[in-house]
Motif scaffolding. Structure first.
Motif, PDB file in Angstrom:
ATOM      1  N   ILE A 145       0.768  -1.067  -0.042  1.00 24.20           N
ATOM      2  CA  ILE A 145      -0.137  -0.116  -0.128  1.00 24.20           C
ATOM      3  C   ILE A 145       0.800   1.266  -0.089  1.00 24.20           C
ATOM      4  O   ILE A 145       0.845   2.251  -0.567  1.00 24.20           O
ATOM      5  N   PHE A 146       1.821   1.312   0.932  1.00 21.80           N
ATOM      6  CA  PHE A 146       2.808   2.302   0.775  1.00 21.80           C
ATOM      7  C   PHE A 146       3.169   2.345  -0.444  1.00 21.80           C
ATOM      8  O   PHE A 146       3.463   3.567  -1.106  1.00 21.80           O
ATOM      9  N   ALA A 147       3.820   1.349  -1.307  1.00 24.99           N
ATOM     10  CA  ALA A 147       4.298   1.545  -2.588  1.00 24.99           C
ATOM     11  C   ALA A 147       3.380   1.998  -3.474  1.00 24.99           C
ATOM     12  O   ALA A 147       3.868   2.831  -4.530  1.00 24.99           O
ATOM     13  N   GLU A 148       2.019   1.807  -3.400  1.00 29.32           N
ATOM     14  CA  GLU A 148       1.023   2.140  -4.291  1.00 29.32           C
ATOM     15  C   GLU A 148       0.875   3.700  -4.344  1.00 29.32           C
ATOM     16  O   GLU A 148       0.636   4.452  -5.166  1.00 29.32           O
ATOM     17  N   ALA A 149       1.505   4.280  -3.270  1.00 24.99           N
ATOM     18  CA  ALA A 149       1.296   5.815  -3.010  1.00 24.99           C
ATOM     19  C   ALA A 149       2.575   6.411  -3.372  1.00 24.99           C
ATOM     20  O   ALA A 149       2.666   7.445  -3.043  1.00 24.99           O
ATOM     21  N   GLY A 150       3.524   5.320  -3.815  1.00 19.98           N
ATOM     22  CA  GLY A 150       4.876   6.148  -4.216  1.00 19.98           C
ATOM     23  C   GLY A 150       5.797   6.128  -3.052  1.00 19.98           C
ATOM     24  O   GLY A 150       6.747   6.923  -3.048  1.00 19.98           O
ATOM     25  N   LEU A 151       5.547   5.495  -1.935  1.00 19.56           N
ATOM     26  CA  LEU A 151       6.379   5.761  -0.815  1.00 19.56           C
ATOM     27  C   LEU A 151       7.272   4.370  -0.260  1.00 19.56           C
ATOM     28  O   LEU A 151       6.869   3.157  -0.630  1.00 19.56           O
ATOM     29  N   ARG A 152       8.110   4.352   0.438  1.00 24.95           N
ATOM     30  CA  ARG A 152       8.872   3.363   0.995  1.00 24.95           C
ATOM     31  C   ARG A 152       9.214   3.544   2.264  1.00 24.95           C
ATOM     32  O   ARG A 152      10.142   4.457   2.674  1.00 24.95           O
ATOM     33  N   PRO A 153       8.639   3.019   3.334  1.00 21.67           N
ATOM     34  CA  PRO A 153       8.812   3.238   4.811  1.00 21.67           C
ATOM     35  C   PRO A 153      10.087   2.808   5.417  1.00 21.67           C
ATOM     36  O   PRO A 153      10.784   1.918   4.597  1.00 21.67           O
ATOM     37  N   SER A 154      10.778   3.372   6.282  1.00 22.73           N
ATOM     38  CA  SER A 154      11.871   2.627   6.890  1.00 22.73           C
ATOM     39  C   SER A 154      12.016   2.674   8.323  1.00 22.73           C
ATOM     40  O   SER A 154      12.563   3.559   9.125  1.00 22.73           O
ATOM     41  N   PRO A 155      11.216   1.853   8.833  1.00 23.33           N
ATOM     42  CA  PRO A 155      10.779   1.538  10.187  1.00 23.33           C
ATOM     43  C   PRO A 155      12.264   1.283  10.819  1.00 23.33           C
ATOM     44  O   PRO A 155      13.163   0.769  10.477  1.00 23.33           O
ATOM     45  N   ARG A 156      12.210   1.797  12.088  1.00 21.31           N
ATOM     46  CA  ARG A 156      13.589   1.537  12.903  1.00 21.31           C
ATOM     47  C   ARG A 156      13.558   0.387  13.713  1.00 21.31           C
ATOM     48  O   ARG A 156      14.518  -0.297  14.218  1.00 21.31           O
ATOM     49  N   ILE A 157      12.254  -0.242  14.031  1.00 23.13           N
ATOM     50  CA  ILE A 157      12.177  -1.381  14.855  1.00 23.13           C
ATOM     51  C   ILE A 157      10.957  -2.163  13.871  1.00 23.13           C
ATOM     52  O   ILE A 157       9.915  -1.743  13.583  1.00 23.13           O
ATOM     53  N   GLU A 158      11.364  -3.389  14.003  1.00 26.56           N
ATOM     54  CA  GLU A 158      10.340  -4.534  13.215  1.00 26.56           C
ATOM     55  C   GLU A 158      10.360  -5.625  14.249  1.00 26.56           C
ATOM     56  O   GLU A 158      11.079  -5.902  14.964  1.00 26.56           O
ATOM     57  N   THR A 159       9.259  -6.115  14.209  1.00 29.36           N
ATOM     58  CA  THR A 159       8.661  -7.403  15.295  1.00 29.36           C
ATOM     59  C   THR A 159       7.675  -8.366  14.474  1.00 29.36           C
ATOM     60  O   THR A 159       7.112  -8.040  13.419  1.00 29.36           O
ATOM     61  N   ASP A 160       7.754  -9.489  15.000  1.00 31.76           N
ATOM     62  CA  ASP A 160       6.872 -10.563  14.484  1.00 31.76           C
ATOM     63  C   ASP A 160       5.433 -10.565  15.388  1.00 31.76           C
ATOM     64  O   ASP A 160       4.532 -11.371  15.289  1.00 31.76           O
ATOM     65  N   SER A 161       5.311  -9.427  16.312  1.00 26.82           N
ATOM     66  CA  SER A 161       4.125  -9.598  17.421  1.00 26.82           C
ATOM     67  C   SER A 161       3.540  -8.313  17.244  1.00 26.82           C
ATOM     68  O   SER A 161       4.117  -7.161  17.487  1.00 26.82           O
ATOM     69  N   VAL A 162       2.173  -8.163  16.975  1.00 26.84           N
ATOM     70  CA  VAL A 162       1.448  -7.075  17.073  1.00 26.84           C
ATOM     71  C   VAL A 162       1.483  -6.453  18.566  1.00 26.84           C
ATOM     72  O   VAL A 162       1.281  -5.230  18.526  1.00 26.84           O
ATOM     73  N   GLY A 163       1.301  -7.214  19.478  1.00 28.23           N
ATOM     74  CA  GLY A 163       1.348  -6.762  20.817  1.00 28.23           C
ATOM     75  C   GLY A 163       2.574  -5.830  20.941  1.00 28.23           C
ATOM     76  O   GLY A 163       2.464  -5.144  21.735  1.00 28.23           O
ATOM     77  N   THR A 164       3.777  -6.340  20.595  1.00 27.87           N
ATOM     78  CA  THR A 164       4.756  -5.554  20.582  1.00 27.87           C
ATOM     79  C   THR A 164       4.748  -4.315  19.794  1.00 27.87           C
ATOM     80  O   THR A 164       5.301  -3.236  20.585  1.00 27.87           O
ATOM     81  N   LEU A 165       4.063  -4.056  18.837  1.00 26.85           N
ATOM     82  CA  LEU A 165       3.853  -2.659  18.333  1.00 26.85           C
ATOM     83  C   LEU A 165       3.201  -1.795  19.303  1.00 26.85           C
ATOM     84  O   LEU A 165       3.630  -0.677  19.371  1.00 26.85           O
ATOM     85  N   PHE A 166       2.137  -2.421  19.712  1.00 29.55           N
ATOM     86  CA  PHE A 166       1.214  -1.553  20.758  1.00 29.55           C
ATOM     87  C   PHE A 166       2.250  -1.131  21.997  1.00 29.55           C
ATOM     88  O   PHE A 166       2.129  -0.084  22.305  1.00 29.55           O
ATOM     89  N   ALA A 167       2.989  -1.994  22.325  1.00 28.85           N
ATOM     90  CA  ALA A 167       3.909  -1.765  23.397  1.00 28.85           C
ATOM     91  C   ALA A 167       4.919  -0.458  23.083  1.00 28.85           C
ATOM     92  O   ALA A 167       5.117   0.404  23.772  1.00 28.85           O
ATOM     93  N   HIS A 168       5.538  -0.513  21.986  1.00 27.99           N
ATOM     94  CA  HIS A 168       6.411   0.216  21.401  1.00 27.99           C
ATOM     95  C   HIS A 168       5.690   1.739  21.408  1.00 27.99           C
ATOM     96  O   HIS A 168       6.115   2.786  21.643  1.00 27.99           O
ATOM     97  N   VAL A 169       4.589   1.621  20.906  1.00 28.28           N
ATOM     98  CA  VAL A 169       3.803   2.907  20.493  1.00 28.28           C
ATOM     99  C   VAL A 169       3.345   3.636  22.106  1.00 28.28           C
ATOM    100  O   VAL A 169       3.528   4.892  21.995  1.00 28.28           O
ATOM    101  N   ARG A 170       3.147   2.847  23.007  1.00 27.41           N
ATOM    102  CA  ARG A 170       2.833   3.323  24.267  1.00 27.41           C
ATOM    103  C   ARG A 170       4.029   4.031  24.833  1.00 27.41           C
ATOM    104  O   ARG A 170       3.810   5.158  25.542  1.00 27.41           O
TER     105      ARG A 170
END
Length: 306
Positions: free
Chosen positions: A208-233
């Protein structure tokens, strides 16, 4: 030929190691090896390439494993069917799910367990889509919840459950989160934490990012959605998460979940089972529950709204 011999061969194919296969079958390694040797004698073909250690199955062995999986699945289905006729459905049902959809599994397992109190359910919630389809085809799981975009492989049927869409999860103070929606372009400029690139959910987001001509560069990657919530917190990061997870966590205090637009895209998610007949009685019962349950409507209700 005994079912036990077929079970040992399937375990060896899965574990790719004699000792581990024997351990999963609760027998000694010599007993497992001897049973497979006897199966080779009965079929008059070599099944295992043997050296100083396990070197894999022969081409004949790979084909026999497919038949063994089918035979064992039919045996288990017969036992479950007879048990269901006698005392009601009982036993153990195995469900696999991609991580991004695992928050929706309880919407099916709850009514399923209520209808079939003698059944226990095992949920494996960290499988990739390709693994779910393979394990359904190989009768290693009874059903899976995964993405439905693209053609399903032969021998697999699906029941659509809901359309996955994405929201920007960030702190309430983030300026990009103040409006009713946020563009993917605005989201790409935030310090992001995302799922790992090996996961189909992440590849969907990247698409979806690519469809908008974008390429995100995340600093943190994980295989857990719960970990995403924890980092945003922590207040340091923002993330793109499937809306289905808001049904599980809600929107934590101090955070906002804002719909992503430009483009607005959804991805179908559904229940997949083997199309082979008569098939697993467990899978048929879960499919009946899926067809009666409005999963999409349930996912729109956040915890605080109940």
């Amino acid at each position: 030929m005994l079912f036990r011999q077929l079970e040992y061969l399937v375990a060896l194919s899965r574990e790719r190691h004699f000792a581990r296969a024997a351990q999963t079958c609760h027998v000694s390694q010599p007993a497992l090896s001897e049973a497979i040797r006897k199966l080779e004698d009965e079929l008059d073909v070599p099944l295992v390439r043997r050296g100083r250690k396990y070197e894999g199955l022969t081409p004949e062995g790979e084909r026999i494993v497919v038949w063994a999986q089918r035979i064992l699945a039919d045996r288990d289905a017969l036992r479950d069917e007879v048990g269901a006729l006698r005392t009601g459905l009982s036993g153990r049902m195995r469900i696999g799910s991609v991580p991004t959809a695992s928050g929706a599994v309880s919407l099916l397992t709850g009514p399923f367990c209520a209808a079939h109190p003698l059944v226990t359910v095992e949920v494996m919630a960290d499988l990739q889509s390709v693994d779910i389809l393979r394990q359904v085809q190989n009768f290693e799981i009874d059903a899976g919840i995964t993405y439905l975009h693209g053609d399903l492989p032969e021998g697999v049927r699906a029941v659509p459950l809901y359309e996955e869409r994405h929201v920007l999860l960030t702190t309430a103070a983030e300026s990009a989160a103040q409006g009713p929606a946020v563009t993917w372009a605005d989201a790409s400029r935030l310090p992001l934490c995302l799922l790992t690139g090996t996961m189909l959910g992440r590849r969907t987001v990247d698409g979806i990012f690519a469809e908008a001509g974008l390429r995100p560069s995340p600093r943190i990657e994980t295989d857990s959605v719960g970990t995403l919530f924890a980092h945003v917190r922590t207040g340091q990061w923002a993330s793109v998460v499937p809306h289905a997870w808001l049904h599980v966590f809600g929107v934590p205090q101090g955070m906002r979940a804002v719909p992503l637009i430009e483009p607005a895209r959804t991805v179908p998610v559904g229940l997949v089972t083997s199309a082979r007949e008569p098939g697993s009685v467990m899978a048929r019962a879960l499919t009946d529950v899926a067809r009666r349950t409005d999963v999409a409507a349930a996912l729109e209700r956040l915890p605080r709204e109940r």
